[in-house]
Design an enzyme around this catalytic site. Structure first.
Site, PDB file in Angstrom:
ATOM      1  N   SER A  67      -6.469  27.949 -71.351  1.00 27.79           N
ATOM      2  CA  SER A  67      -5.765  28.087 -72.620  1.00 27.79           C
ATOM      3  C   SER A  67      -5.730  26.735 -73.305  1.00 27.79           C
ATOM      4  CB  SER A  67      -4.336  28.590 -72.379  1.00 27.79           C
ATOM      5  OG  SER A  67      -3.661  28.777 -73.607  1.00 27.79           O
ATOM      6  N   ASP A  68      -5.813  26.765 -74.616  1.00 29.07           N
ATOM      7  CA  ASP A  68      -5.666  25.537 -75.373  1.00 29.07           C
ATOM      8  C   ASP A  68      -5.043  25.865 -76.717  1.00 29.07           C
ATOM      9  OD1 ASP A  68      -6.482  22.549 -75.115  1.00 29.07           O
ATOM     10  OD2 ASP A  68      -6.888  23.086 -77.196  1.00 29.07           O
ATOM     11  N   GLN A  69      -4.237  24.936 -77.194  1.00 28.44           N
ATOM     12  CA  GLN A  69      -3.585  25.111 -78.487  1.00 28.44           C
ATOM     13  C   GLN A  69      -3.865  23.889 -79.345  1.00 28.44           C
ATOM     14  OE1 GLN A  69       0.840  24.695 -79.199  1.00 28.44           O
ATOM     15  NE2 GLN A  69       0.574  26.918 -79.358  1.00 28.44           N
TER      16      GLN A  69
END
Length: 189
Positions: A67-69
């Site tokens: 996951s990355d934001q």
């Protein structure tokens, strides 16, 4: 089925614990530097996939969550500030504006992959330098994209949050993740 979170983020770990599935965490070895001209959305998608792939290579047979934001201020990516001065500068730049937070998910095992995206828009209220300094001193959000913790005092910085998933802004959109996990054969709940 073994499940691995490709992250050492305590925020993501705490969110994933809500699903009551056994999992372990592993640090992805991925360079998070944006590519020249890379849009914030593209950066989030690339990094989520790269994190999942890196950890999956070390955990054959396990499903790996990457996951990355990336915070997007008028097309410019904002990363984690790292310092008090950088956090204050980020918050000053976002004051009175809408910031888009692109959160990408990737669930990978042995070359099979499922992906999802979430978009959260945060409307910041007008903030003066004293409010910003007080907030940063109180919560020390130096490891958070956008320099705030919406699950804490950071909520006081906003006029509104527009999102399909309240967990997305913390860094792991659980609604989308549950859908990916079900597609991979997990029983949630």
């Amino acid at each position: 089925m073994p499940l691995v979170l490709a992250s050492t983020s305590r925020y993501r770990r705490e969110l994933l614990q809500r699903l009551a599935l056994p999992f372990e965490c592993a640090r992805p070895e991925v360079d998070e530097t944006p590519l020249s001209g890379e849009a914030p959305l593209d950066l989030a998608v690339r990094l989520a996939a790269a994190k999942a792939a890196d950890v999956a290579a070390r955990h054959p047979g396990a499903w790996v969550i990457g996951s990355d934001q990336v915070a997007d201020l008028e097309g410019r990516p904002l990363g984690k500030p790292g310092t008090v001065d950088a956090a204050c500068a980020q918050l000053a730049a976002m004051a009175g504006r809408t910031v888009r937070f692109h959160t990408a998910l990737n669930l990978t095992r042995n070359g099979e992959s499922f992906a999802a995206l979430d978009l959260t828009e945060v409307r910041f209220r007008h903030l003066d330098a004293a409010e910003i300094a007080r907030y940063v001193a109180a919560e020390q959000p130096l490891d958070c994209a956008g320099s705030f913790k919406c699950e804490g005092l950071g909520i006081s910085l906003f006029e509104a949050i527009d999102s399909r998933d309240p967990t997305a802004l913390v860094g792991l959109p659980l609604i989308a993740l549950c859908g990916l996990l079900r597609r991979a054969g997990f029983r949630v709940p």
